[in-house]
Scaffold this motif. Sequence first.
Motif, mmCIF file in Angstrom:
data_model
loop_
_atom_site.group_PDB
_atom_site.id
_atom_site.type_symbol
_atom_site.label_atom_id
_atom_site.label_comp_id
_atom_site.label_asym_id
_atom_site.label_seq_id
_atom_site.Cartn_x
_atom_site.Cartn_y
_atom_site.Cartn_z
ATOM 1 N N LEU A 21 0.825 -1.208 0.000
ATOM 2 C CA LEU A 21 0.000 0.000 0.000
ATOM 3 C C LEU A 21 0.865 1.266 0.000
ATOM 4 N N LEU A 22 1.987 1.238 0.705
ATOM 5 C CA LEU A 22 2.910 2.377 0.686
ATOM 6 C C LEU A 22 3.488 2.604 -0.712
ATOM 7 N N GLU A 23 3.819 1.521 -1.400
ATOM 8 C CA GLU A 23 4.337 1.638 -2.772
ATOM 9 C C GLU A 23 3.302 2.271 -3.687
ATOM 10 N N ILE A 24 2.074 1.766 -3.613
ATOM 11 C CA ILE A 24 0.995 2.314 -4.457
ATOM 12 C C ILE A 24 0.781 3.791 -4.125
ATOM 13 N N PHE A 25 0.749 4.114 -2.837
ATOM 14 C CA PHE A 25 0.551 5.493 -2.415
ATOM 15 C C PHE A 25 1.661 6.397 -2.936
ATOM 16 N N ALA A 26 2.903 5.923 -2.875
ATOM 17 C CA ALA A 26 4.035 6.718 -3.362
ATOM 18 C C ALA A 26 3.929 6.951 -4.867
ATOM 19 N N ILE A 27 3.570 5.931 -5.611
ATOM 20 C CA ILE A 27 3.458 6.065 -7.069
ATOM 21 C C ILE A 27 2.336 7.041 -7.433
ATOM 22 N N VAL A 28 1.188 6.900 -6.775
ATOM 23 C CA VAL A 28 0.072 7.819 -7.032
ATOM 24 C C VAL A 28 0.457 9.238 -6.628
ATOM 25 N N THR A 29 1.145 9.372 -5.508
ATOM 26 C CA THR A 29 1.601 10.685 -5.049
ATOM 27 C C THR A 29 2.473 11.367 -6.089
ATOM 28 N N LEU A 30 3.407 10.621 -6.664
ATOM 29 C CA LEU A 30 4.296 11.228 -7.656
ATOM 30 C C LEU A 30 3.521 11.670 -8.899
ATOM 31 N N ALA A 82 14.776 6.413 -1.533
ATOM 32 C CA ALA A 82 14.647 7.411 -2.599
ATOM 33 C C ALA A 82 13.193 7.569 -3.032
ATOM 34 N N VAL A 83 12.505 6.465 -3.255
ATOM 35 C CA VAL A 83 11.118 6.532 -3.736
ATOM 36 C C VAL A 83 10.208 7.099 -2.646
ATOM 37 N N PHE A 84 10.326 6.572 -1.429
ATOM 38 C CA PHE A 84 9.420 7.003 -0.370
ATOM 39 C C PHE A 84 9.704 8.430 0.092
ATOM 40 N N VAL A 102 3.326 11.839 8.264
ATOM 41 C CA VAL A 102 2.712 10.542 8.570
ATOM 42 C C VAL A 102 3.207 9.481 7.591
ATOM 43 N N PHE A 103 3.220 9.813 6.317
ATOM 44 C CA PHE A 103 3.704 8.856 5.319
ATOM 45 C C PHE A 103 5.166 8.499 5.578
ATOM 46 N N ALA A 104 5.996 9.486 5.847
ATOM 47 C CA ALA A 104 7.427 9.242 6.076
ATOM 48 C C ALA A 104 7.641 8.357 7.299
ATOM 49 N N VAL A 105 6.909 8.607 8.370
ATOM 50 C CA VAL A 105 7.075 7.810 9.592
ATOM 51 C C VAL A 105 6.612 6.378 9.372
ATOM 52 N N VAL A 106 5.449 6.204 8.760
ATOM 53 C CA VAL A 106 4.935 4.849 8.506
ATOM 54 C C VAL A 106 5.877 4.094 7.569
ATOM 55 N N ALA A 107 6.357 4.764 6.525
ATOM 56 C CA ALA A 107 7.281 4.116 5.592
ATOM 57 C C ALA A 107 8.594 3.753 6.275
ATOM 58 N N ALA A 108 9.093 4.618 7.143
ATOM 59 C CA ALA A 108 10.356 4.334 7.837
ATOM 60 C C ALA A 108 10.212 3.147 8.787
ATOM 61 N N VAL A 109 9.134 3.116 9.552
ATOM 62 C CA VAL A 109 8.914 2.002 10.484
ATOM 63 C C VAL A 109 8.755 0.698 9.716
ATOM 64 N N SER A 110 7.968 0.728 8.651
ATOM 65 C CA SER A 110 7.776 -0.473 7.840
ATOM 66 C C SER A 110 9.095 -0.921 7.206
#
Length: 121
Positions: A21-30, A82-84, A102-110
């Motif tokens: 879900l983080l990957e999809i969110f990052a791609i959509v974000t970009l 780099a992506v996140f 929030v995205f950065a913290v969740v991505a870092a913990v994951s």
Amino acid sequence: MNDATPEPTPKVGVNDLLRFLLEIFAIVTLGIFGFAAFPLPWPGVLLGIGLPLLAILLWGLFRSPKAVFDVDPFVKALVEIAVFSTAAIAWWIMGQPVVAVVFAVVAAVSGVINGRREFRD
């Protein structure tokens, strides 16, 4: 008769689903960032399509479970960072610091959880 032993099915955990879900969110974000932060039609269209494609390419070549190149876990981590981080910075630039943090913290913990698992295996 087939004498081949079946390959074990990989276990998919909660963190694996979160990472997807983080990957999809990052791609959509970009994509959103490319279209929203730059003038249309150019360079907005180019970046709105190109940034997600670049992220997908990097992820597929180096980071995905079936990556084209089998690289060191540190290289995988660099691609992931780099992506996140680019996605988090994009939210910050678009005036959404809460989403960015929030995205950065969740991505870092994951990422830390996944990295520990990769080094353990």
